[in-house]
Design an enzyme around this catalytic site. Structure first.
Site, short mmCIF file in Angstrom:
data_model
loop_
_atom_site.label_atom_id
_atom_site.label_comp_id
_atom_site.label_asym_id
_atom_site.label_seq_id
_atom_site.Cartn_x
_atom_site.Cartn_y
_atom_site.Cartn_z
N ASP A 1 1.73 6.75 4.94
CA ASP A 1 2.79 5.74 4.97
C ASP A 1 2.25 4.46 5.61
O ASP A 1 2.13 4.36 6.83
CB ASP A 1 4.01 6.24 5.74
CG ASP A 1 5.20 5.32 5.57
OD1 ASP A 1 5.89 5.44 4.55
OD2 ASP A 1 5.44 4.47 6.45
N ASP B 1 3.11 2.40 -1.71
CA ASP B 1 1.88 2.47 -0.93
C ASP B 1 0.63 2.49 -1.80
O ASP B 1 -0.31 1.71 -1.58
CB ASP B 1 1.89 3.72 -0.03
CG ASP B 1 3.05 3.73 0.93
OD1 ASP B 1 2.87 3.32 2.09
OD2 ASP B 1 4.16 4.16 0.53
N HIS C 1 9.97 3.00 10.47
CA HIS C 1 9.01 1.95 10.11
C HIS C 1 7.81 1.90 11.04
O HIS C 1 7.01 0.97 10.95
CB HIS C 1 9.66 0.58 9.99
CG HIS C 1 10.69 0.50 8.90
ND1 HIS C 1 10.39 0.81 7.59
CD2 HIS C 1 12.00 0.17 8.92
CE1 HIS C 1 11.47 0.67 6.85
NE2 HIS C 1 12.47 0.29 7.62
N ASP D 1 6.87 7.76 10.59
CA ASP D 1 7.38 8.00 9.24
C ASP D 1 6.62 9.14 8.57
O ASP D 1 7.21 9.96 7.87
CB ASP D 1 7.28 6.73 8.40
CG ASP D 1 8.35 5.70 8.75
OD1 ASP D 1 9.22 6.00 9.59
OD2 ASP D 1 8.31 4.59 8.18
#
Length: 235
Positions: free
Chosen positions: A49, A149, A206, A211
Site C-alpha cells: 500500500d 498502486d 492512510h 493500511d
C-alpha cells in the site's frame, strides 16, 4: 399394503438424507478443525500500500511515492513472516504539503535524506531475494486495496524517471474484488471492508504500513470464509 410400503420407503429415504447431511456437517467441521484455510494458488501474498505526494488544491505532477511498505504473508497460515518498510524522498516536489502530512501522518523529517525511488526499488528487490521470493518454485502475488498502486502510481513514476518496472509488479490481487465476490457488494474502500467483516481498524488510516496490516486482516478473514484468491489485475 401399497400405502404401507410407500410410507416405509419415504421414511427410509428421509432417514438416509438426514444421515447424509449429518455426515457432511461432520466432514465440514473436521476440515475446518484440521485445515482452517482453503489451499491457495500461491505460497505467499505480498500486501502492498503506497502513500504518495498529494495536495487538496492541485495534484502534484508527477506524484511520487513517499512510503513503500510490503508485508510477506504466508498463504497457509495467513501470518506475516517479513516486512519491508521504506520512506522515500520525493525528487520533483521534495517538500510535503500540509495536506499530505495531515492525510498520511508523514512529516518532512521522515522523508528527508531517505532513498529516492530507484534506490528503494533496488532495496526492495534485495529484500525479495533474501526472502526467497524470486525463486522459480515460489509463487507469490501482490495484494492491493484497489488497482491504483500497481496499475497507475508505480508505472507512471517509473516512466517519468525512465526506470524499468520490475516484472513481478505486473500483476496483482485487488482485495476489493475478493471482498465483492464474498459479500456480493463492491466496497468503497478499506474502512468499509473492515466494517463489513466486523474487523477492528488498527493504527492510522492512510499510514501505508498500518493500511497493509489492515488489508492483511481482510485477506485472512476472507480466506476464513473459504475464499481462494486469483490474480485480478495486470499490465
Amino acid at each position: 399394503m401399497v400405502n404401507f410400503t410407500s410410507r416405509v420407503g419415504l421414511l427410509f429415504f428421509q432417514n438416509q438424507r438426514t444421515v447424509g447431511r449429518a455426515i457432511q456437517r461432520t466432514l465440514y467441521r473436521s476440515r475446518k478443525m484440521s485445515d482452517k484455510y482453503p489451499k491457495q494458488n500461491f505460497d505467499y501474498f505480498l500486501v502492498l500500500d503506497f502513500e504518495a505526494t498529494c495536495d487538496n488544491e492541485e495534484k502534484p505532477n508527477p506524484q511520487e511515492i513517499i512510503e513503500f511498505p510490503v508485508l510477506k504473508v504466508n498463504a497457509k497460515t495467513f501470518e506475516t513472516e517479513a516486512v519491508f518498510h521504506q520512506y522515500v524522498q520525493p525528487r520533483v516536489h521534495p517538500d510535503l504539503t500540509p495536506f499530505c502530512t495531515k492525510l498520511t501522518g508523514i512529516i518532512q523529517d521522515m522523508v528527508d535524506g531517505q532513498p529516492h525511488i530507484e534506490d528503494t526499488l533496488e532495496k526492495f528487490n534485495k529484500w525479495m531475494a533474501e526472502n526467497g521470493l524470486l525463486q522459480d518454485e515460489t509463487k507469490s502475488a501482490f495484494v492491493t486495496c484497489g488497482d491504483w498502486d500497481l496499475k497507475s502510481m508505480l508505472p507512471r513514476q517509473c516512466k517519468y524517471f525512465g526506470l524499468t518496472v520490475p516484472a513481478y509488479f505486473n500483476q496483482w490481487i485487488n482485495i476489493k474484488r475478493a471482498h465483492s465476490d464474498v459479500t456480493t457488494k463492491w466496497p468503497k474502500g478499506m474502512m468499509e471492508m473492515l466494517s463489513e467483516l466486523d474487523l477492528p481498524h488498527q493504527g492510522r488510516h492512510h499510514s501505508g504500513i498500518d493500511d497493509c496490516r489492515n488489508i492483511a486482516n481482510i485477506l485472512k478473514a476472507l480466506a476464513e470464509r473459504g475464499y481462494i484468491y486469483n490474480i485480478t489485475g495486470h499490465i
